[in-house]
Scaffold this motif. Structure first.
Motif, PDB file in Angstrom:
ATOM      1  N   GLY A  15     -59.049 -43.454 -22.895  1.00 51.73           N
ATOM      2  CA  GLY A  15     -59.865 -42.248 -22.864  1.00 51.73           C
ATOM      3  C   GLY A  15     -59.253 -41.077 -23.595  1.00 51.73           C
ATOM      4  N   GLY A  16     -57.997 -41.223 -23.995  1.00 43.48           N
ATOM      5  CA  GLY A  16     -57.307 -40.150 -24.691  1.00 43.48           C
ATOM      6  C   GLY A  16     -57.616 -40.101 -26.173  1.00 43.48           C
ATOM      7  N   SER A  17     -56.939 -39.179 -26.854  1.00 44.15           N
ATOM      8  CA  SER A  17     -57.170 -38.956 -28.285  1.00 44.15           C
ATOM      9  C   SER A  17     -55.854 -38.922 -29.052  1.00 44.15           C
ATOM     10  CB  SER A  17     -57.887 -37.622 -28.504  1.00 44.15           C
ATOM     11  OG  SER A  17     -59.153 -37.609 -27.884  1.00 44.15           O
ATOM     12  N   LEU A  18     -55.948 -39.300 -30.307  1.00 44.07           N
ATOM     13  CA  LEU A  18     -54.849 -39.182 -31.252  1.00 44.07           C
ATOM     14  C   LEU A  18     -55.422 -38.840 -32.611  1.00 44.07           C
ATOM     15  CD1 LEU A  18     -52.426 -42.217 -30.595  1.00 44.07           C
ATOM     16  CD2 LEU A  18     -51.901 -39.801 -30.274  1.00 44.07           C
ATOM     17  N   LYS A  19     -54.631 -38.156 -33.422  1.00 44.51           N
ATOM     18  CA  LYS A  19     -55.044 -37.881 -34.799  1.00 44.51           C
ATOM     19  C   LYS A  19     -53.979 -38.397 -35.741  1.00 44.51           C
ATOM     20  CE  LYS A  19     -56.891 -34.273 -37.815  1.00 44.51           C
ATOM     21  NZ  LYS A  19     -57.305 -32.853 -37.910  1.00 44.51           N
ATOM     22  N   LEU A  20     -54.364 -39.337 -36.579  1.00 48.09           N
ATOM     23  CA  LEU A  20     -53.474 -39.882 -37.589  1.00 48.09           C
ATOM     24  C   LEU A  20     -53.607 -39.095 -38.880  1.00 48.09           C
ATOM     25  CD1 LEU A  20     -54.079 -43.717 -37.109  1.00 48.09           C
ATOM     26  CD2 LEU A  20     -52.521 -42.195 -35.872  1.00 48.09           C
ATOM     27  N   SER A  21     -52.497 -38.981 -39.585  1.00 49.87           N
ATOM     28  CA  SER A  21     -52.486 -38.334 -40.892  1.00 49.87           C
ATOM     29  C   SER A  21     -51.869 -39.272 -41.912  1.00 49.87           C
ATOM     30  CB  SER A  21     -51.681 -37.041 -40.852  1.00 49.87           C
ATOM     31  OG  SER A  21     -52.219 -36.111 -39.938  1.00 49.87           O
ATOM     32  N   CYS A  22     -52.265 -39.102 -43.149  1.00 52.33           N
ATOM     33  CA  CYS A  22     -51.710 -39.902 -44.240  1.00 52.33           C
ATOM     34  C   CYS A  22     -51.543 -38.986 -45.451  1.00 52.33           C
ATOM     35  CB  CYS A  22     -52.616 -41.068 -44.562  1.00 52.33           C
ATOM     36  SG  CYS A  22     -52.078 -42.045 -45.988  1.00 52.33           S
ATOM     37  N   THR A  74     -54.238 -35.060 -48.098  1.00 51.17           N
ATOM     38  CA  THR A  74     -54.040 -35.699 -46.802  1.00 51.17           C
ATOM     39  C   THR A  74     -55.326 -36.324 -46.297  1.00 51.17           C
ATOM     40  OG1 THR A  74     -52.298 -34.092 -46.272  1.00 51.17           O
ATOM     41  CG2 THR A  74     -53.199 -35.367 -44.453  1.00 51.17           C
ATOM     42  N   LEU A  75     -55.181 -37.502 -45.740  1.00 51.01           N
ATOM     43  CA  LEU A  75     -56.266 -38.225 -45.096  1.00 51.01           C
ATOM     44  C   LEU A  75     -56.022 -38.177 -43.596  1.00 51.01           C
ATOM     45  CD1 LEU A  75     -58.699 -40.288 -45.325  1.00 51.01           C
ATOM     46  CD2 LEU A  75     -56.931 -42.067 -45.258  1.00 51.01           C
ATOM     47  N   TYR A  76     -57.108 -38.076 -42.827  1.00 51.89           N
ATOM     48  CA  TYR A  76     -56.996 -38.000 -41.372  1.00 51.89           C
ATOM     49  C   TYR A  76     -57.875 -39.053 -40.708  1.00 51.89           C
ATOM     50  CZ  TYR A  76     -55.193 -33.341 -42.487  1.00 51.89           C
ATOM     51  OH  TYR A  76     -54.475 -32.293 -43.009  1.00 51.89           O
ATOM     52  N   LEU A  77     -57.484 -39.402 -39.486  1.00 54.13           N
ATOM     53  CA  LEU A  77     -58.344 -40.211 -38.632  1.00 54.13           C
ATOM     54  C   LEU A  77     -58.242 -39.632 -37.226  1.00 54.13           C
ATOM     55  CD1 LEU A  77     -60.236 -42.695 -38.513  1.00 54.13           C
ATOM     56  CD2 LEU A  77     -58.268 -43.998 -37.656  1.00 54.13           C
ATOM     57  N   GLN A  78     -59.306 -38.962 -36.796  1.00 56.91           N
ATOM     58  CA  GLN A  78     -59.373 -38.452 -35.438  1.00 56.91           C
ATOM     59  C   GLN A  78     -59.928 -39.559 -34.547  1.00 56.91           C
ATOM     60  OE1 GLN A  78     -58.489 -35.319 -34.038  1.00 56.91           O
ATOM     61  NE2 GLN A  78     -58.877 -36.462 -32.144  1.00 56.91           N
ATOM     62  N   MET A  79     -59.143 -39.939 -33.549  1.00 54.56           N
ATOM     63  CA  MET A  79     -59.532 -41.037 -32.667  1.00 54.56           C
ATOM     64  C   MET A  79     -59.725 -40.507 -31.261  1.00 54.56           C
ATOM     65  SD  MET A  79     -56.986 -44.032 -34.067  1.00 54.56           S
ATOM     66  CE  MET A  79     -55.521 -43.223 -33.449  1.00 54.56           C
ATOM     67  N   ASN A  80     -60.944 -40.597 -30.766  1.00 53.95           N
ATOM     68  CA  ASN A  80     -61.280 -40.146 -29.413  1.00 53.95           C
ATOM     69  C   ASN A  80     -61.713 -41.332 -28.564  1.00 53.95           C
ATOM     70  OD1 ASN A  80     -60.843 -37.457 -30.247  1.00 53.95           O
ATOM     71  ND2 ASN A  80     -62.981 -37.252 -30.891  1.00 53.95           N
ATOM     72  N   SER A  81     -61.742 -41.122 -27.261  1.00 43.82           N
ATOM     73  CA  SER A  81     -62.180 -42.159 -26.318  1.00 43.82           C
ATOM     74  C   SER A  81     -61.480 -43.485 -26.590  1.00 43.82           C
ATOM     75  CB  SER A  81     -63.708 -42.346 -26.405  1.00 43.82           C
ATOM     76  OG  SER A  81     -64.370 -41.138 -26.138  1.00 43.82           O
ATOM     77  N   LEU A  82     -60.190 -43.415 -26.737  1.00 44.28           N
ATOM     78  CA  LEU A  82     -59.420 -44.611 -27.096  1.00 44.28           C
ATOM     79  C   LEU A  82     -59.447 -45.652 -25.990  1.00 44.28           C
ATOM     80  CD1 LEU A  82     -56.517 -42.844 -28.939  1.00 44.28           C
ATOM     81  CD2 LEU A  82     -57.904 -44.688 -29.897  1.00 44.28           C
ATOM     82  N   LYS A  83     -59.465 -46.913 -26.413  1.00 47.22           N
ATOM     83  CA  LYS A  83     -59.515 -48.051 -25.507  1.00 47.22           C
ATOM     84  C   LYS A  83     -58.261 -48.913 -25.717  1.00 47.22           C
ATOM     85  CE  LYS A  83     -64.535 -48.283 -26.227  1.00 47.22           C
ATOM     86  NZ  LYS A  83     -65.660 -49.152 -26.648  1.00 47.22           N
TER      87      LYS A  83
END
Length: 120
Positions: A15-22, A74-83
């Protein structure tokens, strides 16, 4: 030649979130995120073209958002509602052809990956 360096991975509860960067050095029309879990094949997660058209795998649509900041390279990936099933090594990828999708054949360059673990 394009070089890619990912960051932002870590451990999070369901249910948490993370944001990846590249960080991207060099031009790439198509940028994307892929992931690979232990014992499984690498799969496309999301991709975005230089025209800001975005593409998502069905299993992340509505939960993940891909974006690119060309000024910051920079490229991003915002990840919400993680399983828990999102647990994997996440890779940034770049492709220089004028076609973009989450298919691996669109990509020529790959980062080293950043680990994402979703667990309670």
């Amino acid at each position: 030649q394009v070089q890619l360096v990912e960051s932002g991975g870590g451990s999070v509860q369901p249910g948490g979130s993370l944001k990846l960067s590249c960080e991207v050095s060099g031009y790439a029309y198509c940028l994307g995120w892929f992931r690979q879990a232990p014992g499984q094949e690498r799969e496309g997660v999301a991709a975005i073209s230089a025209r800001d058209s975005s593409y998502y795998a069905d299993f992340v649509r509505g939960r993940f958002t891909i974006s690119r900041d060309n000024a910051k390279n920079t490229l991003y990936l915002q990840m919400n509602s993680l399983k828990p099933e999102d647990t994997a090594m996440y890779y940034c990828a770049a492709g220089q052809s004028n076609r973009c999708s989450t298919s691996e054949q669109r990509f020529n360059y790959w980062g080293q990956g950043t680990q994402v673990t979703v667990s309670s």
